[in-house]
Design a protein around this motif. Sequence first.
Motif, PDB file in Angstrom:
ATOM      1  N   GLU A  45       0.848  -1.190   0.000  1.00  0.00           N
ATOM      2  CA  GLU A  45       0.000   0.000   0.000  1.00  0.00           C
ATOM      3  C   GLU A  45       0.880   1.235   0.000  1.00  0.00           C
ATOM      4  O   GLU A  45       1.883   1.305   0.709  1.00  0.00           O
ATOM      5  CB  GLU A  45      -0.898  -0.010   1.244  1.00  0.00           C
ATOM      6  N   SER A  46       0.529   2.217  -0.817  1.00  0.00           N
ATOM      7  CA  SER A  46       1.218   3.496  -0.848  1.00  0.00           C
ATOM      8  C   SER A  46       0.185   4.586  -1.086  1.00  0.00           C
ATOM      9  O   SER A  46      -0.506   4.568  -2.109  1.00  0.00           O
ATOM     10  CB  SER A  46       2.279   3.504  -1.963  1.00  0.00           C
ATOM     11  N   ASN A  47       0.070   5.490  -0.128  1.00  0.00           N
ATOM     12  CA  ASN A  47      -0.887   6.604  -0.226  1.00  0.00           C
ATOM     13  C   ASN A  47      -2.313   6.125  -0.483  1.00  0.00           C
ATOM     14  O   ASN A  47      -3.033   6.715  -1.280  1.00  0.00           O
ATOM     15  CB  ASN A  47      -0.457   7.604  -1.297  1.00  0.00           C
ATOM     16  N   GLY A  48      -2.703   5.018   0.156  1.00  0.00           N
ATOM     17  CA  GLY A  48      -4.064   4.509   0.029  1.00  0.00           C
ATOM     18  C   GLY A  48      -4.317   3.663  -1.202  1.00  0.00           C
ATOM     19  O   GLY A  48      -5.419   3.154  -1.381  1.00  0.00           O
ATOM     20  N   LEU A  49      -3.323   3.499  -2.058  1.00  0.00           N
ATOM     21  CA  LEU A  49      -3.462   2.653  -3.251  1.00  0.00           C
ATOM     22  C   LEU A  49      -2.677   1.361  -3.063  1.00  0.00           C
ATOM     23  O   LEU A  49      -1.544   1.377  -2.592  1.00  0.00           O
ATOM     24  CB  LEU A  49      -2.954   3.378  -4.497  1.00  0.00           C
ATOM     25  N   PHE A  50      -3.297   0.265  -3.453  1.00  0.00           N
ATOM     26  CA  PHE A  50      -2.673  -1.050  -3.307  1.00  0.00           C
ATOM     27  C   PHE A  50      -2.220  -1.570  -4.670  1.00  0.00           C
ATOM     28  O   PHE A  50      -2.911  -1.384  -5.674  1.00  0.00           O
ATOM     29  CB  PHE A  50      -3.664  -2.039  -2.685  1.00  0.00           C
ATOM     30  N   SER A  51      -1.051  -2.193  -4.673  1.00  0.00           N
ATOM     31  CA  SER A  51      -0.549  -2.840  -5.889  1.00  0.00           C
ATOM     32  C   SER A  51       0.078  -4.166  -5.482  1.00  0.00           C
ATOM     33  O   SER A  51       0.415  -4.374  -4.321  1.00  0.00           O
ATOM     34  CB  SER A  51       0.473  -1.944  -6.603  1.00  0.00           C
ATOM     35  N   GLY A  52       0.209  -5.059  -6.451  1.00  0.00           N
ATOM     36  CA  GLY A  52       0.772  -6.370  -6.156  1.00  0.00           C
ATOM     37  C   GLY A  52       1.691  -6.827  -7.265  1.00  0.00           C
ATOM     38  O   GLY A  52       1.387  -6.648  -8.443  1.00  0.00           O
ATOM     39  N   ARG A  53       2.818  -7.393  -6.873  1.00  0.00           N
ATOM     40  CA  ARG A  53       3.756  -7.909  -7.873  1.00  0.00           C
ATOM     41  C   ARG A  53       4.112  -9.351  -7.565  1.00  0.00           C
ATOM     42  O   ARG A  53       4.070  -9.787  -6.422  1.00  0.00           O
ATOM     43  CB  ARG A  53       4.999  -7.048  -7.975  1.00  0.00           C
ATOM     44  N   ILE A  54       4.423 -10.076  -8.626  1.00  0.00           N
ATOM     45  CA  ILE A  54       4.776 -11.490  -8.494  1.00  0.00           C
ATOM     46  C   ILE A  54       6.181 -11.589  -7.914  1.00  0.00           C
ATOM     47  O   ILE A  54       7.144 -11.120  -8.518  1.00  0.00           O
ATOM     48  CB  ILE A  54       4.686 -12.217  -9.848  1.00  0.00           C
ATOM     49  N   GLU A  55       6.266 -12.210  -6.743  1.00  0.00           N
ATOM     50  CA  GLU A  55       7.537 -12.321  -6.048  1.00  0.00           C
ATOM     51  C   GLU A  55       8.221 -13.668  -6.300  1.00  0.00           C
ATOM     52  O   GLU A  55       9.442 -13.769  -6.260  1.00  0.00           O
ATOM     53  CB  GLU A  55       7.295 -12.119  -4.549  1.00  0.00           C
ATOM     54  N   LYS A  56       7.396 -14.705  -6.540  1.00  0.00           N
ATOM     55  CA  LYS A  56       7.966 -16.035  -6.771  1.00  0.00           C
ATOM     56  C   LYS A  56       6.981 -16.853  -7.595  1.00  0.00           C
ATOM     57  O   LYS A  56       5.784 -16.773  -7.394  1.00  0.00           O
ATOM     58  CB  LYS A  56       8.221 -16.729  -5.429  1.00  0.00           C
ATOM     59  N   THR A  84       4.356  -6.280 -11.867  1.00  0.00           N
ATOM     60  CA  THR A  84       3.219  -5.740 -11.129  1.00  0.00           C
ATOM     61  C   THR A  84       1.961  -6.151 -11.872  1.00  0.00           C
ATOM     62  O   THR A  84       1.759  -5.750 -13.020  1.00  0.00           O
ATOM     63  CB  THR A  84       3.312  -4.208 -11.008  1.00  0.00           C
ATOM     64  N   ILE A  85       1.142  -6.977 -11.211  1.00  0.00           N
ATOM     65  CA  ILE A  85      -0.085  -7.466 -11.856  1.00  0.00           C
ATOM     66  C   ILE A  85      -1.334  -6.806 -11.288  1.00  0.00           C
ATOM     67  O   ILE A  85      -2.359  -6.772 -11.955  1.00  0.00           O
ATOM     68  CB  ILE A  85      -0.208  -9.002 -11.778  1.00  0.00           C
ATOM     69  N   LEU A  86      -1.259  -6.305 -10.058  1.00  0.00           N
ATOM     70  CA  LEU A  86      -2.372  -5.579  -9.440  1.00  0.00           C
ATOM     71  C   LEU A  86      -1.999  -4.107  -9.370  1.00  0.00           C
ATOM     72  O   LEU A  86      -0.898  -3.776  -8.917  1.00  0.00           O
ATOM     73  CB  LEU A  86      -2.631  -6.076  -8.017  1.00  0.00           C
ATOM     74  N   ARG A  87      -2.914  -3.234  -9.801  1.00  0.00           N
ATOM     75  CA  ARG A  87      -2.598  -1.799  -9.781  1.00  0.00           C
ATOM     76  C   ARG A  87      -3.805  -0.974  -9.346  1.00  0.00           C
ATOM     77  O   ARG A  87      -4.943  -1.278  -9.710  1.00  0.00           O
ATOM     78  CB  ARG A  87      -2.170  -1.313 -11.169  1.00  0.00           C
ATOM     79  N   ASN A  88      -3.522   0.069  -8.563  1.00  0.00           N
ATOM     80  CA  ASN A  88      -4.469   1.149  -8.265  1.00  0.00           C
ATOM     81  C   ASN A  88      -5.746   0.735  -7.549  1.00  0.00           C
ATOM     82  O   ASN A  88      -6.799   1.329  -7.780  1.00  0.00           O
ATOM     83  CB  ASN A  88      -4.816   1.917  -9.543  1.00  0.00           C
ATOM     84  N   LEU A  89      -5.669  -0.263  -6.691  1.00  0.00           N
ATOM     85  CA  LEU A  89      -6.846  -0.640  -5.901  1.00  0.00           C
ATOM     86  C   LEU A  89      -6.886   0.217  -4.640  1.00  0.00           C
ATOM     87  O   LEU A  89      -5.852   0.549  -4.075  1.00  0.00           O
ATOM     88  CB  LEU A  89      -6.783  -2.119  -5.531  1.00  0.00           C
ATOM     89  N   LYS A  90      -8.094   0.568  -4.223  1.00  0.00           N
ATOM     90  CA  LYS A  90      -8.244   1.333  -2.990  1.00  0.00           C
ATOM     91  C   LYS A  90      -9.452   0.824  -2.229  1.00  0.00           C
ATOM     92  O   LYS A  90     -10.321   0.162  -2.794  1.00  0.00           O
ATOM     93  CB  LYS A  90      -8.352   2.823  -3.280  1.00  0.00           C
ATOM     94  N   GLN A  91      -9.494   1.159  -0.935  1.00  0.00           N
ATOM     95  CA  GLN A  91     -10.606   0.717  -0.112  1.00  0.00           C
ATOM     96  C   GLN A  91     -11.890   1.371  -0.606  1.00  0.00           C
ATOM     97  O   GLN A  91     -11.938   2.575  -0.856  1.00  0.00           O
ATOM     98  CB  GLN A  91     -10.356   1.071   1.349  1.00  0.00           C
ATOM     99  N   ASN A  92     -12.924   0.567  -0.769  1.00  0.00           N
ATOM    100  CA  ASN A  92     -14.212   1.049  -1.236  1.00  0.00           C
ATOM    101  C   ASN A  92     -14.832   1.947  -0.166  1.00  0.00           C
ATOM    102  O   ASN A  92     -14.873   1.578   1.007  1.00  0.00           O
ATOM    103  CB  ASN A  92     -15.124  -0.148  -1.543  1.00  0.00           C
ATOM    104  N   ALA A  93     -15.322   3.124  -0.566  1.00  0.00           N
ATOM    105  CA  ALA A  93     -15.886   4.089   0.384  1.00  0.00           C
ATOM    106  C   ALA A  93     -17.152   3.569   1.052  1.00  0.00           C
ATOM    107  O   ALA A  93     -17.419   3.880   2.210  1.00  0.00           O
ATOM    108  CB  ALA A  93     -16.167   5.407  -0.327  1.00  0.00           C
ATOM    109  N   ASP A  94     -17.942   2.775   0.349  1.00  0.00           N
ATOM    110  CA  ASP A  94     -19.205   2.274   0.883  1.00  0.00           C
ATOM    111  C   ASP A  94     -19.069   0.959   1.636  1.00  0.00           C
ATOM    112  O   ASP A  94     -19.808   0.702   2.574  1.00  0.00           O
ATOM    113  CB  ASP A  94     -20.227   2.108  -0.242  1.00  0.00           C
TER     114      ASP A  94
END
Length: 145
Positions: A45-56, A84-94
């Motif tokens: 997580e960075s500044n409320g945005l989540f990303s994911g990368r393949i580590e292994k 990086t396979i996951l980009r720009n996800l954030k917690q849903n406001a609702d």
Amino acid sequence: MKKTAIASLLGLAAVSAFAQMSPAGLWKTIDDDSKKEKSLVRITESNGLFSGRIEKLLDPDTKPDTVCEKCTDERKDKPVLGMTILRNLKQNADDKAVYDGGDITDPNNGKVYRARLKPVDGGKKLEMRGYIGPFYRTQVWHRVE
């Protein structure tokens, strides 16, 4: 004094439980069709945005030097390991239990899907759902301790 110590411990337990309900961490991906372990993905997580990368890469059928031949963006012909396979996800406001608004790329076919993450089972599992239009596919990933 004793009440203060107990209150502090309960507060720490609540913070720990909340941290486990975040998608941040290391996850073992499981293919929804074959049920085979595919990879380890680190979500940050960075500044409320989540990303994911393949580590292994865990699938013995996947070569370590595999590249994303079918990707159509800047990841074309780049190594899958470290991608990086996951980009720009954030917690849903609702719905605070859901993280969405971003995308996931399938390095096997190069397709980019809208993504939704939802920690479940006390944060031990992660429902990762990819969408194209009204259609979706869900995988359940397992947190690596």
